[in-house]
Design an enzyme around this catalytic site. Structure first.
Site, PDB file in Angstrom:
ATOM      1  CE  LYS A   1      -1.279   2.121   3.593  1.00  0.00           C
ATOM      2  NZ  LYS A   1      -1.848   2.846   4.759  1.00  0.00           N
ATOM      3  CG  ASN A   2       2.717   2.524   3.486  1.00  0.00           C
ATOM      4  OD1 ASN A   2       1.618   3.064   3.441  1.00  0.00           O
ATOM      5  ND2 ASN A   2       3.218   2.022   4.600  1.00  0.00           N
TER       6      ASN A   2
ATOM      7  NE  ARG B   1       0.988  10.359  10.981  1.00  0.00           N
ATOM      8  CZ  ARG B   1       0.449   9.441  10.171  1.00  0.00           C
ATOM      9  NH1 ARG B   1       1.231   8.599   9.521  1.00  0.00           N
ATOM     10  NH2 ARG B   1      -0.855   9.382  10.011  1.00  0.00           N
ATOM     11  N   PRO B   2       3.850  16.464  11.415  1.00  0.00           N
ATOM     12  CG  PRO B   2       5.632  17.750  12.185  1.00  0.00           C
ATOM     13  CD  PRO B   2       4.849  16.510  12.500  1.00  0.00           C
ATOM     14  CB  ILE B   3       3.038  18.566   6.039  1.00  0.00           C
ATOM     15  CG1 ILE B   3       2.315  19.900   6.251  1.00  0.00           C
ATOM     16  CG2 ILE B   3       2.084  17.393   6.235  1.00  0.00           C
ATOM     17  CD1 ILE B   3       1.314  20.193   5.156  1.00  0.00           C
ATOM     18  CG  ASP B   4       8.125  20.522   9.626  1.00  0.00           C
ATOM     19  OD1 ASP B   4       7.542  19.429   9.717  1.00  0.00           O
ATOM     20  OD2 ASP B   4       9.225  20.755  10.154  1.00  0.00           O
ATOM     21  CG  LEU B   5      10.827  17.648   7.352  1.00  0.00           C
ATOM     22  CD1 LEU B   5      11.263  16.211   7.636  1.00  0.00           C
ATOM     23  CD2 LEU B   5      12.052  18.572   7.341  1.00  0.00           C
TER      24      LEU B   5
ATOM     25  NE  ARG C   1      -6.385   4.668   6.402  1.00  0.00           N
ATOM     26  CZ  ARG C   1      -5.316   5.087   7.063  1.00  0.00           C
ATOM     27  NH1 ARG C   1      -5.248   4.925   8.377  1.00  0.00           N
ATOM     28  NH2 ARG C   1      -4.312   5.651   6.430  1.00  0.00           N
TER      29      ARG C   1
ATOM     30  NE  ARG D   1       2.119  12.451   7.612  1.00  0.00           N
ATOM     31  CZ  ARG D   1       2.042  13.740   7.930  1.00  0.00           C
ATOM     32  NH1 ARG D   1       0.875  14.257   8.236  1.00  0.00           N
ATOM     33  NH2 ARG D   1       3.117  14.499   7.948  1.00  0.00           N
TER      34      ARG D   1
ATOM     35  CB  CYS E   1      -3.301   6.212  11.762  1.00  0.00           C
ATOM     36  SG  CYS E   1      -3.923   4.796  10.844  1.00  0.00           S
TER      37      CYS E   1
ATOM     38  CG  ASP F   1       3.914   1.384   9.431  1.00  0.00           C
ATOM     39  OD1 ASP F   1       3.584   2.236  10.289  1.00  0.00           O
ATOM     40  OD2 ASP F   1       3.874   1.618   8.213  1.00  0.00           O
TER      41      ASP F   1
END
Length: 423
Positions: A22-23, A123-127, A402, A94, A118, A310
């Site tokens: 999936k990933n 889990r910030p998206i700053d990067l 999922r 995400r 989840c 995971d």
């Protein structure tokens, strides 16, 4: 909402086949946006997250079809005429954020809602934003949406080191934009996960120029055009690891087929250290835990090739079954322990000190009604239910759906007493 009912105490036997990752599939599907012609993606599991990604692509104007019997998806991006990924879809997972990079690369603009997924801690998206800005992309945050645009996408050196290590999705997003940028992009402190390598291989099949994917420094030479291709997604190492642990926790002998053995070295090494017998062949692994005599473990989750976050929850379920004190330290998502409360409701003895869980194993579990909090926690509750005395009912299994396709059917084929209770 559907539930799972598990009756514990049954040994497993036989073989189970692993679906596509999936990933890997999600960013690869996002990458089809970049093609000047349709792409065919094979070995794609019919999961709810995959269907969400297809809905996002269709909302952008792409024409998609999914042959779920054969796990084949066709995406025609040539009809894309919208550049906004809506909140109602993006909030569900995400991985949706990965459409931002290819929209910028192909069209020079993209608007994407902040992603969901989840609840496993911050889990910030700053990067993501930092990396795209380095490629000369302007960013604005308005009403919960990321608005990105550029009329001159340029390669640059992008450093993606973060507090908890490299970011897989940020590396993917930068790669997906940089393949169409002018000049050279070097992603430093890049993630090394196999799913990212699979994305790079897909892009290279389209005509991208990418070197050293799978290393911490990736070099990308931008190109003007990318073609749609026919591509097969790698097997899912997390699904494989979950079934390996299902064999271990039930003290069974089980074969897991359609795997890439190198992707499972960390898990297999740890289980071997505990005393579980592992036999590895080219594309299968047999776990033999029938001896039932295992040593407790001390594990720290780390970026690949370390032990994967995971599989942390599923490994914790196994640790409960091993007499003695085991320890798990979570270095990727320090708050990813919501499954502990549910496992303790089954008579487990787990305490938490900051980002370290201490498991006093060996006490029999008792079945109970449980509430799943996230995808991998759901799998851990299923594994615990396989060895619990009596009946375990797991609620909110939409999380499980999922990431695992028909898990109850696969486990039942191995002899487990498990059934889905429809809503």
């Amino acid at each position: 909402m559907d539930r799972l009912r598990v009756i514990g105490g049954t040994s497993l036997t036989g073989a189970v086949r692993i679906d596509g990752a999936k990933n890997a599939a999600l960013p690869i599907l996002a990458a089809t946006i970049l093609g000047d012609s349709p792409s065919i993606i094979r070995n794609v599991p019919p999961l709810s997250d995959v269907k969400t990604m297809l809905s996002i692509l269709e909302s952008l104007g792409a024409v998609c079809s999914f042959d779920m019997e054969n796990n084949v998806i066709t995406v025609d991006p040539t009809t894309i005429n919208n550049y906004t990924a809506p909140y109602d879809l993006v909030r569900k997972m995400r991985g949706s954020i990965c459409v931002l990079g290819p929209l910028i690369g192909k069209f020079g603009k993209g608007t994407v809602s902040f992603p969901g997924g989840c609840v496993i801690g911050q889990r910030p998206i700053d990067l993501h934003l930092k990396g795209l800005r380095a490629l000369n992309v302007s960013m604005n945050i308005n009403h919960g949406y990321i608005e990105a645009s550029t009329d001159d996408l340029r390669g640059n050196v992008v450093f993606l080191g973060g507090r908890f290590g490299s970011s897989v999705l940020a590396t993917a997003n930068i790669m997906l934009a940089a393949v169409k940028a002018k000049g050279t992009t070097v992603i430093e402190s890049a993630a090394c996960e196999p799913e990212l390598v699979d994305l790079a291989n897909f892009l290279k099949a389209m005509g991208a120029k990418i070197d050293h994917a799978g290393a911490h420094s990736i070099t990308i030479e931008g190109v003007q055009n990318l073609d749609g291709v026919d591509y097969t997604v790698i097997p899912d190492r997390i699904e494989a690891g979950t079934y390996i642990l299902a064999g271990a926790i039930t003290r069974s002998k089980v074969t897991i087929e359609n795997i890439i053995k190198e992707h499972l070295w960390a898990l297999n090494d740890i289980l071997t250290h505990s005393g579980v017998l592992i036999e590895t062949k080219d594309n299968s692994i047999t776990v033999d835990a029938r001896s039932g005599i295992f040593k407790p473990l001390d594990i720290t989750t780390l970026p690949y090739p370390g032990f994967p976050t995971d599989l942390q929850a599923q490994m914790m379920a196994f640790m409960i079954s091993v007499k003695g004190i085991s320890v798990i330290t979570e270095k990727i998502f320090p708050d990813r322990f919501m499954h502990i409360a549910e496992l303790n409701r089954m008579a487990a003895d787990i305490s938490l000190e900051h980002a370290t869980a201490i498991i006093k194993g060996g006490t029999p579990l008792s079945g109970a009604p449980l509430m799943a909090s996230d995808l991998r926690a759901s799998a851990a509750l299923v594994l615990a239910g396989l060895i619990a005395q009596g009946e375990t009912v797991i609620n909110r299994i939409y999380h499980l759906d999922r990431g695992y396709y028909k898990m109850e059917e696969k486990l039942r084929s191995l002899g487990a007493q498990i059934e889905r209770i429809p809503e």
